[in-house]
Design a protein around this motif. Sequence first.
Motif, PDB file in Angstrom:
ATOM      1  N   MET A   1       0.639  -0.990   0.048  1.00 37.96           N
ATOM      2  CA  MET A   1      -0.055  -0.050   0.011  1.00 37.96           C
ATOM      3  C   MET A   1       0.739   1.287  -0.026  1.00 37.96           C
ATOM      4  N   LEU A   2       2.064   1.279   0.650  1.00 38.99           N
ATOM      5  CA  LEU A   2       2.728   2.500   0.720  1.00 38.99           C
ATOM      6  C   LEU A   2       3.491   2.896  -0.676  1.00 38.99           C
ATOM      7  N   LYS A   3       3.791   1.860  -1.553  1.00 37.01           N
ATOM      8  CA  LYS A   3       4.224   1.996  -2.950  1.00 37.01           C
ATOM      9  C   LYS A   3       3.075   2.705  -3.648  1.00 37.01           C
ATOM     10  N   ALA A   4       1.988   2.471  -3.645  1.00 36.02           N
ATOM     11  CA  ALA A   4       0.682   2.976  -4.238  1.00 36.02           C
ATOM     12  C   ALA A   4       0.655   4.521  -3.812  1.00 36.02           C
ATOM     13  N   ILE A   5       0.704   4.730  -2.593  1.00 39.59           N
ATOM     14  CA  ILE A   5       0.805   6.100  -2.162  1.00 39.59           C
ATOM     15  C   ILE A   5       1.899   6.922  -2.594  1.00 39.59           C
ATOM     16  N   LYS A   6       3.150   6.520  -2.636  1.00 38.23           N
ATOM     17  CA  LYS A   6       4.519   7.024  -3.092  1.00 38.23           C
ATOM     18  C   LYS A   6       4.218   7.392  -4.589  1.00 38.23           C
ATOM     19  N   ASP A   7       3.557   6.190  -5.400  1.00 33.56           N
ATOM     20  CA  ASP A   7       3.258   6.606  -6.930  1.00 33.56           C
ATOM     21  C   ASP A   7       2.334   7.789  -6.985  1.00 33.56           C
ATOM     22  N   PHE A   8       1.251   7.619  -6.184  1.00 33.41           N
ATOM     23  CA  PHE A   8       0.295   8.494  -6.356  1.00 33.41           C
ATOM     24  C   PHE A   8       1.019  10.150  -6.245  1.00 33.41           C
ATOM     25  N   GLY A   9       1.883  10.248  -5.152  1.00 33.83           N
ATOM     26  CA  GLY A   9       2.585  11.464  -4.766  1.00 33.83           C
ATOM     27  C   GLY A   9       3.535  11.944  -6.103  1.00 33.83           C
ATOM     28  N   ASN A  10       4.148  10.565  -6.407  1.00 34.78           N
ATOM     29  CA  ASN A  10       4.909  11.167  -7.796  1.00 34.78           C
ATOM     30  C   ASN A  10       4.361  11.657  -8.939  1.00 34.78           C
ATOM     31  N   GLU A  11       2.938  11.102  -9.220  1.00 35.53           N
ATOM     32  CA  GLU A  11       2.153  11.816 -10.296  1.00 35.53           C
ATOM     33  C   GLU A  11       1.721  12.974  -9.938  1.00 35.53           C
ATOM     34  N   ALA A  12       1.396  13.255  -8.792  1.00 33.45           N
ATOM     35  CA  ALA A  12       1.190  14.768  -8.254  1.00 33.45           C
ATOM     36  C   ALA A  12       2.250  15.660  -8.494  1.00 33.45           C
ATOM     37  N   ASN A  13       3.504  15.160  -8.185  1.00 34.33           N
ATOM     38  CA  ASN A  13       4.632  15.958  -8.403  1.00 34.33           C
ATOM     39  C   ASN A  13       4.855  16.188  -9.884  1.00 34.33           C
ATOM     40  N   ARG A  14       4.638  15.266 -10.834  1.00 35.87           N
ATOM     41  CA  ARG A  14       4.664  15.374 -12.143  1.00 35.87           C
ATOM     42  C   ARG A  14       3.655  16.491 -12.855  1.00 35.87           C
ATOM     43  N   ILE A  15       2.665  16.320 -12.314  1.00 25.37           N
ATOM     44  CA  ILE A  15       1.723  17.498 -12.529  1.00 25.37           C
ATOM     45  C   ILE A  15       1.774  18.736 -12.382  1.00 25.37           C
ATOM     46  N   ILE A  16       2.586  18.824 -10.984  1.00 25.31           N
ATOM     47  CA  ILE A  16       2.959  20.288 -10.663  1.00 25.31           C
ATOM     48  C   ILE A  16       4.041  20.727 -11.788  1.00 25.31           C
ATOM     49  N   LYS A  17       4.901  19.891 -11.945  1.00 23.95           N
ATOM     50  CA  LYS A  17       6.176  20.510 -12.680  1.00 23.95           C
ATOM     51  C   LYS A  17       5.671  20.590 -14.048  1.00 23.95           C
ATOM     52  N   LYS A  18       4.573  19.975 -14.638  1.00 26.54           N
ATOM     53  CA  LYS A  18       4.061  20.209 -16.122  1.00 26.54           C
ATOM     54  C   LYS A  18       3.561  21.512 -15.948  1.00 26.54           C
ATOM     55  N   GLU A  19       2.497  21.655 -14.973  1.00 22.43           N
ATOM     56  CA  GLU A  19       1.668  22.935 -14.967  1.00 22.43           C
ATOM     57  C   GLU A  19       2.914  24.067 -14.649  1.00 22.43           C
ATOM     58  N   THR A  20       3.619  24.038 -14.081  1.00 24.82           N
ATOM     59  CA  THR A  20       4.682  25.169 -13.788  1.00 24.82           C
ATOM     60  C   THR A  20       5.330  25.402 -15.295  1.00 24.82           C
ATOM     61  N   ARG A  21       5.631  24.543 -16.024  1.00 23.35           N
ATOM     62  CA  ARG A  21       6.335  24.607 -17.204  1.00 23.35           C
ATOM     63  C   ARG A  21       5.264  25.698 -18.091  1.00 23.35           C
ATOM     64  N   LYS A  22       4.221  25.019 -18.079  1.00 24.15           N
ATOM     65  CA  LYS A  22       2.953  25.758 -18.771  1.00 24.15           C
ATOM     66  C   LYS A  22       2.997  27.058 -18.358  1.00 24.15           C
TER      67      LYS A  22
END
Length: 94
Positions: A1-22
């Motif tokens: 379960m902890l890996k799923a939470i970490k993956d979820f956080g990583n996906e959110a961080n990718r979204i943040i980086k993408k939106e910041t570039r935009k």
Amino acid sequence: MLKAIKDFGNEANRIIKKETRKINNLHKEIEDYETLIYVVGQTGGQEQVLYYREKINQCYSRIDACIDNINNSKERIATMRVVDEIIKRGEKCA
């Protein structure tokens, strides 16, 4: 379960980086439009100035949407951290 939470956080961080570039690209686009407004303003093309001002307003609206996406992603990360802590406490008790 902890890996799923970490993956979820990583996906959110990718979204943040993408939106910041935009956002950065939109700020560059706004600078270009402001330069065009200055040049067109010197020649007296008021209709073109209004057109570019509208383009700038559209860019700001898109920036607002990006900021909302960033804030939502940050809230999801914070929520997942709380959930992770709850899970860790539950594992210690078991």
